[in-house]
Design a protein around this motif. Structure first.
Motif, PDB file in Angstrom:
ATOM      1  N   VAL A   1       0.843  -1.194   0.000  1.00 17.13           N
ATOM      2  CA  VAL A   1       0.000   0.000   0.000  1.00 17.13           C
ATOM      3  C   VAL A   1       0.879   1.246   0.000  1.00 17.13           C
ATOM      4  N   VAL A   2       0.257   2.332  -0.397  1.00 11.15           N
ATOM      5  CA  VAL A   2       0.903   3.650  -0.368  1.00 11.15           C
ATOM      6  C   VAL A   2       0.153   4.509   0.640  1.00 11.15           C
ATOM      7  N   THR A   3       0.871   5.177   1.513  1.00  4.12           N
ATOM      8  CA  THR A   3       0.240   5.966   2.571  1.00  4.12           C
ATOM      9  C   THR A   3       0.663   7.427   2.485  1.00  4.12           C
ATOM     10  N   ARG A   4      -0.159   8.255   3.100  1.00  6.66           N
ATOM     11  CA  ARG A   4       0.141   9.671   3.263  1.00  6.66           C
ATOM     12  C   ARG A   4      -0.214  10.074   4.691  1.00  6.66           C
ATOM     13  N   PRO A   5       0.573  10.975   5.313  1.00  4.34           N
ATOM     14  CA  PRO A   5       0.290  11.338   6.702  1.00  4.34           C
ATOM     15  C   PRO A   5      -0.902  12.289   6.825  1.00  4.34           C
ATOM     16  N   VAL A   6      -1.542  12.231   7.965  1.00  3.76           N
ATOM     17  CA  VAL A   6      -2.641  13.151   8.281  1.00  3.76           C
ATOM     18  C   VAL A   6      -2.056  14.519   8.641  1.00  3.76           C
ATOM     19  N   THR A   7      -2.658  15.560   8.124  1.00  2.00           N
ATOM     20  CA  THR A   7      -2.269  16.929   8.473  1.00  2.00           C
ATOM     21  C   THR A   7      -3.442  17.624   9.157  1.00  2.00           C
ATOM     22  N   GLN A   8      -3.199  18.801   9.677  1.00  2.00           N
ATOM     23  CA  GLN A   8      -4.232  19.598  10.326  1.00  2.00           C
ATOM     24  C   GLN A   8      -4.540  20.821   9.466  1.00  2.00           C
ATOM     25  N   ALA A   9      -5.814  21.138   9.346  1.00  2.00           N
ATOM     26  CA  ALA A   9      -6.236  22.292   8.541  1.00  2.00           C
ATOM     27  C   ALA A   9      -7.212  23.131   9.349  1.00  2.00           C
ATOM     28  N   LEU A  10      -7.125  24.433   9.161  1.00  2.00           N
ATOM     29  CA  LEU A  10      -7.975  25.385   9.877  1.00  2.00           C
ATOM     30  C   LEU A  10      -9.011  25.929   8.918  1.00  2.00           C
ATOM     31  N   ILE A  11     -10.279  25.868   9.300  1.00  2.00           N
ATOM     32  CA  ILE A  11     -11.355  26.396   8.462  1.00  2.00           C
ATOM     33  C   ILE A  11     -12.170  27.404   9.261  1.00  2.00           C
ATOM     34  N   ASN A  12     -12.975  28.136   8.538  1.00  2.00           N
ATOM     35  CA  ASN A  12     -13.833  29.180   9.135  1.00  2.00           C
ATOM     36  C   ASN A  12     -13.023  30.194   9.927  1.00  2.00           C
ATOM     37  N   ASP A  13     -11.755  30.364   9.568  1.00  2.00           N
ATOM     38  CA  ASP A  13     -10.926  31.347  10.250  1.00  2.00           C
ATOM     39  C   ASP A  13     -10.912  32.681   9.529  1.00  2.00           C
ATOM     40  N   ARG A  14     -11.494  32.736   8.344  1.00  2.00           N
ATOM     41  CA  ARG A  14     -11.571  33.987   7.607  1.00  2.00           C
ATOM     42  C   ARG A  14     -12.803  33.980   6.724  1.00  2.00           C
TER      43      ARG A  14
ATOM     44  N   ALA B   1     -22.928  35.346  11.944  1.00  2.00           N
ATOM     45  CA  ALA B   1     -23.615  36.484  12.559  1.00  2.00           C
ATOM     46  C   ALA B   1     -23.217  36.703  14.013  1.00  2.00           C
ATOM     47  N   ASN B   2     -22.959  35.609  14.732  1.00  2.00           N
ATOM     48  CA  ASN B   2     -22.618  35.754  16.155  1.00  2.00           C
ATOM     49  C   ASN B   2     -21.125  35.909  16.395  1.00  2.00           C
ATOM     50  N   GLN B   3     -20.337  36.082  15.328  1.00  2.00           N
ATOM     51  CA  GLN B   3     -18.892  36.214  15.475  1.00  2.00           C
ATOM     52  C   GLN B   3     -18.381  37.610  15.120  1.00  2.00           C
ATOM     53  N   VAL B   4     -19.254  38.500  14.688  1.00  2.00           N
ATOM     54  CA  VAL B   4     -18.842  39.848  14.302  1.00  2.00           C
ATOM     55  C   VAL B   4     -19.255  40.838  15.383  1.00  2.00           C
ATOM     56  N   SER B   5     -18.522  41.943  15.429  1.00  2.00           N
ATOM     57  CA  SER B   5     -18.813  42.977  16.423  1.00  2.00           C
ATOM     58  C   SER B   5     -18.377  44.335  15.890  1.00  2.00           C
ATOM     59  N   ILE B   6     -18.894  45.387  16.475  1.00  2.00           N
ATOM     60  CA  ILE B   6     -18.529  46.754  16.102  1.00  2.00           C
ATOM     61  C   ILE B   6     -17.046  46.986  16.397  1.00  2.00           C
ATOM     62  N   ASP B   7     -16.374  47.700  15.511  1.00  2.00           N
ATOM     63  CA  ASP B   7     -14.946  48.033  15.599  1.00  2.00           C
ATOM     64  C   ASP B   7     -14.050  46.819  15.381  1.00  2.00           C
ATOM     65  N   GLN B   8     -14.593  45.716  14.890  1.00  2.00           N
ATOM     66  CA  GLN B   8     -13.755  44.560  14.537  1.00  2.00           C
ATOM     67  C   GLN B   8     -12.924  44.903  13.303  1.00  2.00           C
ATOM     68  N   PRO B   9     -11.620  44.616  13.318  1.00  3.26           N
ATOM     69  CA  PRO B   9     -10.773  44.966  12.161  1.00  3.26           C
ATOM     70  C   PRO B   9     -11.222  44.252  10.891  1.00  3.26           C
TER      71      PRO B   9
ATOM     72  N   GLN C   1     -12.121  41.177   3.832  1.00  2.00           N
ATOM     73  CA  GLN C   1     -11.733  39.940   4.499  1.00  2.00           C
ATOM     74  C   GLN C   1     -11.752  40.154   6.009  1.00  2.00           C
ATOM     75  N   LEU C   2     -12.474  39.286   6.699  1.00  2.00           N
ATOM     76  CA  LEU C   2     -12.549  39.305   8.151  1.00  2.00           C
ATOM     77  C   LEU C   2     -11.912  38.033   8.679  1.00  2.00           C
ATOM     78  N   ARG C   3     -11.244  38.110   9.807  1.00  5.99           N
ATOM     79  CA  ARG C   3     -10.576  36.956  10.410  1.00  5.99           C
ATOM     80  C   ARG C   3     -11.263  36.571  11.710  1.00  5.99           C
ATOM     81  N   PHE C   4     -11.331  35.239  11.924  1.00 11.80           N
ATOM     82  CA  PHE C   4     -11.971  34.701  13.125  1.00 11.80           C
ATOM     83  C   PHE C   4     -11.062  33.632  13.735  1.00 11.80           C
ATOM     84  N   GLY C   5     -11.498  33.088  14.862  1.00 12.73           N
ATOM     85  CA  GLY C   5     -10.714  32.055  15.527  1.00 12.73           C
ATOM     86  C   GLY C   5     -10.591  30.788  14.704  1.00 12.73           C
ATOM     87  N   GLY C   6     -11.680  30.377  14.045  1.00 10.38           N
ATOM     88  CA  GLY C   6     -11.661  29.213  13.173  1.00 10.38           C
ATOM     89  C   GLY C   6     -11.780  27.900  13.925  1.00 10.38           C
TER      90      GLY C   6
END
Length: 445
Positions: free
Chosen positions: A136-149, A303-311, A364-369
């Motif tokens: 068999v041929v394998t590939r390692p698992v990686t970590q990915a971040l979503i919903n961060d922007r 909707a619940n992740q935005v706020s006034i004066d958010q960069p 573009q807005l950034r969040f914790g993700g």
């Protein structure tokens, strides 16, 4: 052997004659096919039986026999004289008497399976004499971040924008600004003919002055008891009316002059001196573009992740090489039901005056993700229970059920009990079973 062959041929002809009546009901194509099969079987049997006979002119006493090492033993002179061959013990050799050579391979006269079949003996390099472990041929698992922007597209407007119209109709006597001029609130933009309004103002002023004189005179007379309070009250009322008329005339006169309601940059001026204008005629536009307000919409999931004066970071699509920094200045109070989005406003500083109202922007807005394991798309498999993958642990295959979160061109984000670096199979999946030992590409089981 020839007699046996003739009997076999007769039996086949007899069988063919017996079923001739049945064959007449079969289409011609099938008849030909059946005949070809019968003839083929007969030919095979003929050659096999006929080829097994020894030559008739060869003496049986001279038939070679295979010894224990596979070499031919022709016998000694004494054996030839006595008519016996094969062994020195006086017993005839069965293989020599039958005129057939003995099979080589073992000292006991039994044929060796590998020698008689013409195939090499099975090597001991396989696991338990069976198949080797699947590769068999394998590939390692990686970590990915979503919903961060979040990226959205919006349109820009000026901080303040007005269309200047006169408050009364008339002839323009002068236009004091042109397109592109910077004005301050209260600056004169244009004037209209005002002679009649000037006369009306002066008349109202004279009437107000006369009313004030009468009121003062009656006040003196009342002190000497030569008039009544009723007369004095009427004089004061006339003075108040005259003051109101003067104020109205003054306001009408002032409206013949058009001034800037806000500070900003003058847009196009579509009128000239001498044009007749009404209260519906647009004389000019003024935009305060020191700050640009961008209106955009975001999905309700954010909707619940935005706020006034958010960069917020913005790029004008007309000039994508430059980025602008801003903040969120407004958030809608409800989700729009037709689009399931939330209206937003962002404020961008424009002191350099490089932006214009109406331009399109990418924000573009950034969040914790959220972080999820990412696997190669080739690793995902499906069955009646859902999606799953194969993980290699201690060189053994292990099935892991997964829930697909997001598909990307180069990876698939899943929700599963996986750790970063786990070996996931991407090739050789069909040969895997739970707990099976495997070999990885470049490795050993």
């Amino acid at each position: 052997m020839q007699v046996l062959t003739l009997r076999l041929h007769k039996l086949m002809l007899k069988a063919y004659s017996r079923y001739a009546t049945t064959f007449k009901k079969i289409p011609t194509m099938w008849k030909l096919f059946s005949l070809a099969v019968v003839l083929g079987v007969a030919a095979i049997l003929w050659f096999r039986i006929d080829g097994a006979e020894p030559p008739q002119d060869a003496p049986s006493s001279s038939a070679p026999a295979a010894n224990s090492t596979g070499s031919v033993n022709s016998g000694n002179d004494a054996d030839k004289a006595s008519g016996k061959t094969g062994t020195s013990g006086g017993k005839p050799n069965a293989n020599a008497n039958s005129g057939k050579p003995t099979q080589a391979g073992t000292s006991s006269g039994k044929p060796d399976a590998s020698a008689s079949s013409g195939k090499p003996a099975q090597t001991s390099g396989r696991r338990g004499g069976g198949r080797p472990a699947p590769l068999v041929v394998t590939r390692p698992v990686t970590q990915a971040l979503i919903n961060d922007r979040l990226k959205a597209v919006g349109s820009g407007t000026a901080l303040a924008s007005v269309s200047v119209v006169p408050l009364s109709g008339g002839i323009l006597t002068d236009v004091l600004v042109s397109s592109g001029n910077s004005v301050t609130s209260g600056d004169v933009l244009a004037t209209l003919d005002n002679e009649s309004e000037l006369i009306a103002r002066d008349r109202a002023a004279r009437t107000a002055a006369d009313a004030a004189t009468d009121a003062a005179r009656l006040t003196q007379l009342l002190r000497s008891n030569t008039t009544t309070e009723v007369e004095l009250d009427r004089a004061k009322a006339a003075l108040a009316d005259a003051d109101l008329a003067l104020r109205e005339a003054q306001l009408t006169f002032e409206r013949r002059t058009v001034t800037a309601p806000i500070s900003g940059i003058v847009g196009l001026v579509p009128v000239d001196k001498g044009n007749y204008v009404t209260t519906q005629t647009e004389l000019a536009t003024i935009d305060d573009r020191s700050t640009i307000i961008v209106e955009f919409w975001i999905p309700e999931s954010f909707a619940n992740q935005v706020s006034i004066d958010q960069p917020v970071e913005a790029i004008a699509l007309a000039n994508p090489s430059k980025k602008y920094q801003g903040v969120i200045s407004g958030i809608g109070s409800r989700i729009e039901t037709d689009s399931r989005t939330l209206p937003m406003q962002a404020r961008l500083d424009n002191q350099s005056d490089s932006l214009r109202p109406g331009m399109s922007f990418e924000l573009q807005l950034r969040f914790g993700g959220q972080e999820y394991p990412a696997v190669n798309p080739l690793a995902i498999q499906w069955d009646s229970k859902g999606s799953y993958i194969w993980r290699i642990v201690d060189k053994k295959a292990e099935r892991v059920s997964v829930t697909i979160i997001q598909r990307n061109p180069e990876s698939v984000l899943v929700d599963a009990d996986l750790a970063q670096g786990d070996a996931i199979v991407i090739e050789g999946l069909l040969s895997l079973r739970p707990g099976a030992t495997v070999r990885t590409a470049g490795g050993k089981p």
